[in-house]
Scaffold this motif. Structure first.
Motif, PDB file in Angstrom:
ATOM      1  N   PRO A  17     -12.032  24.907  17.351  1.00  0.00           N
ATOM      2  CA  PRO A  17     -12.755  24.309  18.474  1.00  0.00           C
ATOM      3  C   PRO A  17     -14.244  24.661  18.416  1.00  0.00           C
ATOM      4  O   PRO A  17     -14.601  25.806  18.128  1.00  0.00           O
ATOM      5  N   GLY A  18     -15.073  23.670  18.634  1.00  0.00           N
ATOM      6  CA  GLY A  18     -16.524  23.883  18.651  1.00  0.00           C
ATOM      7  C   GLY A  18     -17.189  23.712  17.301  1.00  0.00           C
ATOM      8  O   GLY A  18     -18.417  23.607  17.222  1.00  0.00           O
ATOM      9  N   ASP A  19     -16.420  23.657  16.221  1.00  0.00           N
ATOM     10  CA  ASP A  19     -17.017  23.464  14.890  1.00  0.00           C
ATOM     11  C   ASP A  19     -17.629  22.065  14.798  1.00  0.00           C
ATOM     12  O   ASP A  19     -17.110  21.117  15.379  1.00  0.00           O
ATOM     13  N   ARG A  20     -18.690  21.969  14.013  1.00  0.00           N
ATOM     14  CA  ARG A  20     -19.257  20.648  13.736  1.00  0.00           C
ATOM     15  C   ARG A  20     -18.634  20.118  12.447  1.00  0.00           C
ATOM     16  O   ARG A  20     -18.563  20.825  11.437  1.00  0.00           O
ATOM     17  N   VAL A  21     -18.150  18.885  12.508  1.00  0.00           N
ATOM     18  CA  VAL A  21     -17.496  18.277  11.345  1.00  0.00           C
ATOM     19  C   VAL A  21     -18.100  16.898  11.114  1.00  0.00           C
ATOM     20  O   VAL A  21     -18.254  16.114  12.059  1.00  0.00           O
ATOM     21  N   VAL A  22     -18.478  16.626   9.882  1.00  0.00           N
ATOM     22  CA  VAL A  22     -19.008  15.300   9.535  1.00  0.00           C
ATOM     23  C   VAL A  22     -17.892  14.528   8.851  1.00  0.00           C
ATOM     24  O   VAL A  22     -17.282  15.025   7.898  1.00  0.00           O
ATOM     25  N   VAL A  23     -17.607  13.330   9.366  1.00  0.00           N
ATOM     26  CA  VAL A  23     -16.541  12.517   8.769  1.00  0.00           C
ATOM     27  C   VAL A  23     -17.136  11.201   8.279  1.00  0.00           C
ATOM     28  O   VAL A  23     -17.830  10.502   9.027  1.00  0.00           O
ATOM     29  N   VAL A  24     -16.865  10.887   7.024  1.00  0.00           N
ATOM     30  CA  VAL A  24     -17.287   9.590   6.482  1.00  0.00           C
ATOM     31  C   VAL A  24     -16.191   8.596   6.852  1.00  0.00           C
ATOM     32  O   VAL A  24     -15.035   8.758   6.458  1.00  0.00           O
ATOM     33  N   VAL A  25     -16.560   7.594   7.641  1.00  0.00           N
ATOM     34  CA  VAL A  25     -15.565   6.604   8.075  1.00  0.00           C
ATOM     35  C   VAL A  25     -15.880   5.266   7.410  1.00  0.00           C
ATOM     36  O   VAL A  25     -16.801   4.564   7.797  1.00  0.00           O
ATOM     37  N   ALA A  26     -15.086   4.954   6.397  1.00  0.00           N
ATOM     38  CA  ALA A  26     -15.302   3.708   5.652  1.00  0.00           C
ATOM     39  C   ALA A  26     -14.076   2.810   5.784  1.00  0.00           C
ATOM     40  O   ALA A  26     -13.883   1.891   4.999  1.00  0.00           O
ATOM     41  N   GLY A  27     -13.248   3.090   6.794  1.00  0.00           N
ATOM     42  CA  GLY A  27     -12.047   2.284   6.996  1.00  0.00           C
ATOM     43  C   GLY A  27     -11.097   2.975   7.958  1.00  0.00           C
ATOM     44  O   GLY A  27     -11.440   3.960   8.626  1.00  0.00           O
ATOM     45  N   TYR A  28      -9.900   2.459   7.998  1.00  0.00           N
ATOM     46  CA  TYR A  28      -8.876   2.859   8.960  1.00  0.00           C
ATOM     47  C   TYR A  28      -8.509   4.347   8.868  1.00  0.00           C
ATOM     48  O   TYR A  28      -8.323   5.013   9.877  1.00  0.00           O
ATOM     49  N   PHE A  29      -8.366   4.873   7.648  1.00  0.00           N
ATOM     50  CA  PHE A  29      -7.884   6.253   7.513  1.00  0.00           C
ATOM     51  C   PHE A  29      -8.983   7.276   7.773  1.00  0.00           C
ATOM     52  O   PHE A  29      -8.707   8.380   8.241  1.00  0.00           O
ATOM     53  N   GLY A  30     -10.228   6.909   7.526  1.00  0.00           N
ATOM     54  CA  GLY A  30     -11.348   7.761   7.911  1.00  0.00           C
ATOM     55  C   GLY A  30     -11.362   7.921   9.429  1.00  0.00           C
ATOM     56  O   GLY A  30     -11.593   9.018   9.955  1.00  0.00           O
ATOM     57  N   PRO A  36       0.819  -1.230   0.000  1.00  0.00           N
ATOM     58  CA  PRO A  36       0.000   0.000   0.000  1.00  0.00           C
ATOM     59  C   PRO A  36       0.848   1.272   0.000  1.00  0.00           C
ATOM     60  O   PRO A  36       0.362   2.331   0.392  1.00  0.00           O
ATOM     61  N   GLY A  37       2.067   1.207  -0.405  1.00  0.00           N
ATOM     62  CA  GLY A  37       2.970   2.355  -0.441  1.00  0.00           C
ATOM     63  C   GLY A  37       4.075   2.170   0.580  1.00  0.00           C
ATOM     64  O   GLY A  37       3.813   1.562   1.623  1.00  0.00           O
ATOM     65  N   PRO A  38       5.292   2.594   0.309  1.00  0.00           N
ATOM     66  CA  PRO A  38       5.688   3.302  -0.896  1.00  0.00           C
ATOM     67  C   PRO A  38       5.669   2.421  -2.143  1.00  0.00           C
ATOM     68  O   PRO A  38       5.750   1.202  -2.043  1.00  0.00           O
ATOM     69  N   SER A  39       5.559   3.099  -3.288  1.00  0.00           N
ATOM     70  CA  SER A  39       5.590   2.399  -4.571  1.00  0.00           C
ATOM     71  C   SER A  39       7.001   2.520  -5.148  1.00  0.00           C
ATOM     72  O   SER A  39       7.852   3.219  -4.588  1.00  0.00           O
ATOM     73  N   LEU A  40       7.225   1.836  -6.258  1.00  0.00           N
ATOM     74  CA  LEU A  40       8.539   1.924  -6.906  1.00  0.00           C
ATOM     75  C   LEU A  40       8.813   3.357  -7.361  1.00  0.00           C
ATOM     76  O   LEU A  40       7.881   4.071  -7.760  1.00  0.00           O
ATOM     77  N   VAL A  41      10.063   3.732  -7.300  1.00  0.00           N
ATOM     78  CA  VAL A  41      10.457   5.088  -7.709  1.00  0.00           C
ATOM     79  C   VAL A  41      11.280   4.977  -8.989  1.00  0.00           C
ATOM     80  O   VAL A  41      12.192   4.142  -9.073  1.00  0.00           O
ATOM     81  N   HIS A  42      10.955   5.793  -9.959  1.00  0.00           N
ATOM     82  CA  HIS A  42      11.684   5.787 -11.236  1.00  0.00           C
ATOM     83  C   HIS A  42      13.146   6.211 -10.993  1.00  0.00           C
ATOM     84  O   HIS A  42      13.394   7.119 -10.193  1.00  0.00           O
ATOM     85  N   THR A  84      -7.431   3.061   1.630  1.00  0.00           N
ATOM     86  CA  THR A  84      -6.362   2.080   1.438  1.00  0.00           C
ATOM     87  C   THR A  84      -6.554   0.826   2.292  1.00  0.00           C
ATOM     88  O   THR A  84      -5.982  -0.214   2.006  1.00  0.00           O
ATOM     89  N   SER A  85      -7.342   0.928   3.363  1.00  0.00           N
ATOM     90  CA  SER A  85      -7.535  -0.246   4.220  1.00  0.00           C
ATOM     91  C   SER A  85      -8.553  -1.214   3.632  1.00  0.00           C
ATOM     92  O   SER A  85      -8.538  -2.392   3.971  1.00  0.00           O
ATOM     93  N   THR A  86      -9.436  -0.731   2.758  1.00  0.00           N
ATOM     94  CA  THR A  86     -10.502  -1.609   2.247  1.00  0.00           C
ATOM     95  C   THR A  86     -10.435  -1.829   0.730  1.00  0.00           C
ATOM     96  O   THR A  86     -10.984  -2.796   0.222  1.00  0.00           O
ATOM     97  N   SER A 116      -5.644   1.449  -7.960  1.00  0.00           N
ATOM     98  CA  SER A 116      -4.267   1.441  -7.447  1.00  0.00           C
ATOM     99  C   SER A 116      -4.077   0.588  -6.199  1.00  0.00           C
ATOM    100  O   SER A 116      -2.947   0.423  -5.733  1.00  0.00           O
ATOM    101  N   LEU A 117      -5.159   0.054  -5.638  1.00  0.00           N
ATOM    102  CA  LEU A 117      -5.016  -0.741  -4.402  1.00  0.00           C
ATOM    103  C   LEU A 117      -6.102  -1.818  -4.344  1.00  0.00           C
ATOM    104  O   LEU A 117      -7.290  -1.504  -4.267  1.00  0.00           O
ATOM    105  N   THR A 118      -5.656  -3.057  -4.408  1.00  0.00           N
ATOM    106  CA  THR A 118      -6.589  -4.180  -4.442  1.00  0.00           C
ATOM    107  C   THR A 118      -6.525  -4.948  -3.133  1.00  0.00           C
ATOM    108  O   THR A 118      -5.437  -5.233  -2.627  1.00  0.00           O
ATOM    109  N   THR A 119      -7.690  -5.301  -2.605  1.00  0.00           N
ATOM    110  CA  THR A 119      -7.740  -6.141  -1.412  1.00  0.00           C
ATOM    111  C   THR A 119      -8.267  -7.514  -1.810  1.00  0.00           C
ATOM    112  O   THR A 119      -9.246  -7.623  -2.545  1.00  0.00           O
ATOM    113  N   VAL A 120      -7.602  -8.542  -1.325  1.00  0.00           N
ATOM    114  CA  VAL A 120      -7.995  -9.918  -1.673  1.00  0.00           C
ATOM    115  C   VAL A 120      -8.020 -10.728  -0.375  1.00  0.00           C
ATOM    116  O   VAL A 120      -7.147 -10.562   0.488  1.00  0.00           O
TER     117      VAL A 120
END
Ligand code: PLP
Length: 370
Positions: free
Chosen positions: A83-96, A15-21, A146-148, A305-309
């Motif tokens: 501080p105090g702001d309302r924030v909506v976060v979509v959590v569909a995996g580890y990085f969310g 899941p990274g790092p990838s190859l570097v040219h 990247t987690s899913t 770019s990222l496959t889960t099996v």
């Protein structure tokens, strides 16, 4: 003995790092210039111009933050959220979830839209969360989780957020340079990435871009950004024409990023996205032909770019990855969170998105599973 003389060339398909040219590695080895040397300032300007191309944006405030993808995430959230702001976060995996932790530390009232691992967010559920309670300051979402291995419906989610006047903060760490992100066309307000994935540069820089609307919001802040180092208004004074000293830029990393972006420019974004799609399709077909099951059932939801099996029944995850690494010289990743030990994560990012590596991996995986 110099330990670097022993470093082998590993085929990086995790899941990274990838190859570097090699051209990018060579760029890093150029003599270090002073961070205010006019020749380096010209390289900075070119880097920013190329970042705008890859983000597909006209945003004036576009620069690489000194730090990895997580620094990009922290920069994006810390500059928008107070501080105090309302924030909506979509959590569909580890990085969310990481975004939630950061938003909480910033003192936000965080509303989470939970998405089952391996699935895409339900846009209606996001719309409902945005309309529940006080008007949200921002909506945050990871484009390519990247987690899913799921690509989230960014355009639809961004449209919902704009309807309620929320800024759209997007993690494009695993998508930028491999999958269309189209910051301006998609309506993203703050978008960040990391250098080491589809951009195929070593880890260490986090490209960030900010829309004029988000910039206005930042200019009206009631509190200073909690982090002096990540305060974009200060960092921008160095990356902009003022050249105000803020911190010493990682000069040779900037050389590398400029070169990696130059390679992207030469290939062209459209061709590059198509290459990622073709290589991913070959990987998916090969894995399925071996009798393996992809964790994201619907091909349209999969990140090219990222496959889960799924790790097959009766097979242990780590020994196979060790065999791949030590006997075949190929790195793939294991699962995170609830998918630890259950999936392998295979990256086909940037320079690693080549058919020859897919064939090499399929052969090695077949031999290791026998
Ligand atoms: N966001 C996503 C989607 C990622 O995949 C990663 C790293 O894998 C990060 C953020 C964090 O980036 P870094 O490890 O470069 O700090």
């Amino acid at each position: 003995m110099d330990p670097l003389a022993m470093v082998p060339q590993v085929v990086l398909m995790g899941p990274g790092p990838s190859l570097v040219h090699p051209a990018t590695l060579r760029a890093m080895a150029a003599p270090t210039l002073g961070h205010l040397d006019p020749r380096f300032l010209a390289i900075m300007d070119e880097t920013v111009a190329r970042l705008r191309e890859v983000f597909e944006t006209a945003n004036r405030l576009t620069l690489p933050v000194s730090g990895t993808g997580t620094a990009g995430m922290e920069t994006a959230l810390a500059n928008v959220v107070e501080p105090g702001d309302r924030v909506v976060v979509v959590v569909a995996g580890y990085f969310g979830q990481r975004m939630v932790e950061m938003a909480r530390r910033l003192g936000a009232e965080v509303d989470v839209v939970e998405v089952a691992w391996g699935h895409a967010a339900d846009v209606e559920a996001v719309a409902a969360a945005l309309r529940r309670g006080r008007a949200p300051k921002a909506l945050a979402v990871v484009h390519a989780e990247t987690s899913t291995g799921v690509l989230q419906p960014l355009r639809e989610i961004a449209a919902q957020a704009h309807e309620v006047g929320a800024l759209v903060v997007v993690d494009a760490v695993t998508s930028l340079g491999g999958v269309p992100v189209e910051v301006d066309a998609t309506g993203l307000d703050v978008c960040y990435s990391g250098s080491q994935k589809c951009l195929s540069c070593p880890p260490g820089l986090a490209p960030v871009t900010v829309s004029p609307r988000a910039l206005e919001t930042m200019e009206r802040r009631r509190h200073d950004v909690y982090s002096w180092y990540l305060d974009l208004r200060l960092v921008a004074r160095y990356w902009g024409q003022e050249r105000f000293y803020h911190h010493t830029a990682p000069v040779n990393m900037v050389y590398a990023l400029r070169q990696a972006l130059e390679l992207i420019r030469e290939e062209g974004l459209v061709a590059r996205f198509e290459r990622h799609r073709q290589v991913a399709r070959a990987l998916w077909a090969g894995l399925e032909a071996m009798g393996l099951r992809l964790a994201v059932g619907e091909p349209g939801l999969r990140i090219p770019s990222l496959t889960t099996v799924w790790v097959p029944e009766g097979v242990e995850d780590a020994p196979i990855r060790q065999t791949l690494l030590h006997e075949h010289g190929i790195e793939i990743g294991g699962g995170l969170g609830p998918w630890k030990g259950r999936v392998w994560r295979i990256g086909t990012m940037g320079e690693s998105a080549r058919l020859r590596y897919v064939i090499q991996l399929l052969a090695a995986l077949g031999a290791s599973l026998r």
